[in-house]
Design an enzyme around this catalytic site. Sequence first.
Site, short mmCIF file in Angstrom:
data_model
loop_
_atom_site.label_atom_id
_atom_site.label_comp_id
_atom_site.label_asym_id
_atom_site.label_seq_id
_atom_site.Cartn_x
_atom_site.Cartn_y
_atom_site.Cartn_z
N HIS A 31 0.83 -1.20 0.00
CA HIS A 31 0.00 0.00 0.00
C HIS A 31 0.87 1.26 0.00
O HIS A 31 2.00 1.26 0.52
CB HIS A 31 -0.92 0.01 1.22
CG HIS A 31 -1.88 -1.14 1.24
ND1 HIS A 31 -2.98 -1.20 0.43
CD2 HIS A 31 -1.91 -2.28 1.98
CE1 HIS A 31 -3.65 -2.31 0.65
NE2 HIS A 31 -3.02 -2.99 1.59
N HIS A 71 -10.78 2.23 1.96
CA HIS A 71 -9.81 1.24 2.43
C HIS A 71 -8.92 1.79 3.55
O HIS A 71 -7.70 1.81 3.44
CB HIS A 71 -8.93 0.75 1.27
CG HIS A 71 -8.25 -0.57 1.56
ND1 HIS A 71 -7.07 -0.66 2.25
CD2 HIS A 71 -8.60 -1.83 1.24
CE1 HIS A 71 -6.71 -1.92 2.35
NE2 HIS A 71 -7.63 -2.66 1.75
#
Length: 567
Positions: free
Chosen positions: A204, A226
Amino acid sequence: PDRRPDVLIVESTFGIRQLEPVPERERLFIKYVTQILRRGGRCLIPVFALGRAQELMLILEEYWRRDPSIQLFPVFYSSNLAANAITAFQSFPGMMNKRIQKQMHKGQNPFNFKFIKQTTANRFSDDGPCVLLATPGLLDTGFSRRMFERWCSDERNGIVVAGYTVAGTLIDEVLQEPDTVNSMDGHTQLELNMGIHKVSFTAHADYPETSHFIDEVQPKDIILVHGRKTEMSRMKAQLDKDKKDSNMRISTPANAHTVQIEMSGRKVARIVKSLAEQPLEDDDLLSGIIVEKDFSYTILDPSDLEQLSVASWSVQQSLIVPFPLKDDRLVHFLSTLFEVEELSPDETGSSSAMKTESDADKDSKTRSWVVQGVVKIKRTSESGHTVKLEWKSSPVNDMISDAIVSLLMSCTTDPGAVLQSQQNCCVLNPFNALNEKDKSTFIRAKDIQKRSSLANSSLELKGTDEDVKLPDLLLSSSTNAGESEALSIRNPLDFLKLYFEGVSIVEDENSIQFEHNGVPVQVDTSDPKCLVVECQDASLRLHVERVCRMAGLALGPPALVNTLSKK
């Protein structure tokens, strides 16, 4: 992208946090692992089987190769899925990063681990300091949970968390470093004395990377997803502060919540080609065609539409197929399923625009046919061992070419396709080799002597104007004129003559000898149950063996069996 998006949906997993560079994360990871080992402890690394496990194994393997002092500590991983993933990674090196691709090009497969071994819960021997990568990564159950409960109370041991965590799981609770944790059965409190370390090898993006991307694309609306509510709120506040001059609208919706975005209803179209050359005044009406592509609009005159169309294209395919039989056999097989038309020498030429005189001379000697009007077939060389198929690719044409290839291959490799066992008849019908006069006389014959009465190579047909001498191969077991085309063969020599037409074949008491394209072949027939084919050309030897097997199927024992001895 080449245009400014209206809406950008971006993750907020790490909020406003900034992660260490990858080299620094690798250094910290190795540091924590070696510290645990050197103090005599076991190092547990909970991992997810795909991706993260292989990345960590590559890091450990590289460090173990460089440092001999650490090689006395074994490294294990326990996951069948991880092992299968390693096989997939080895099969697709083009999907790996440039560093791994470079190693594989040099013949060095980084996934062939020397110091990392696979284990299972039943085979794992907990007899000293080691490194164990075990699934699942959240410690909720499985082998990683069992080993954690066994090792967590010893302060020499340690756990290195290298993946993401989920709230409410044991791994998330462990990172809070409580004094005790619940066992898997829920009835026991376990002391948590082992060392706890966190190194994020996440895929990420952190805040600097996300902020830079937003600056590059300049969206009108941003939707954060998210991420935990606190991380999303912090990220929104920081983006509002950093992008206050860009007039961006930022939303942080919860799961299942709707976000309403106002979009401009105005559409802009470009006028191109001949319409753009016409002078226009205010309030003039414009007539043309609107073309929409990728959310853009173009107005043009109908006569200009062809210039914007996608050009047509086609794929010309060719395939070379082994087929050592004669041309008449080729046509015979093809004609059983398809419409076959022989091409004239003018139509046989090479498809190349530049053709030499030698090429033209070869083309004039090479026969060609077109099957179903779409697939062209021609001999590829004077030796005649292969044929070349050419066709314009399409779903139908490809299906026809596949059927042709299947037919030709079966005719030369599958004895069952060449011979039929009923009445010991040969599908390669020698009757077709007769001239028209012999065929006519033969069909008019009412009675044909049985095989037992035919000792010579000639056959006298009564009731005709003249005697007809038929070739040695043509002996019939039929008594009906309609069945006269089903002709049989007496011995292996006849079979070889049929297949190798025009070749002088000599037979003595114990062998058959002949030459094919200058290559001598000898078949030892001293033992009818075990023929020996001798030939320096391996491919020709195999072909002769197939012919002999076909003879065995047609003639049956004791004349010949299917087993051959090779030399």
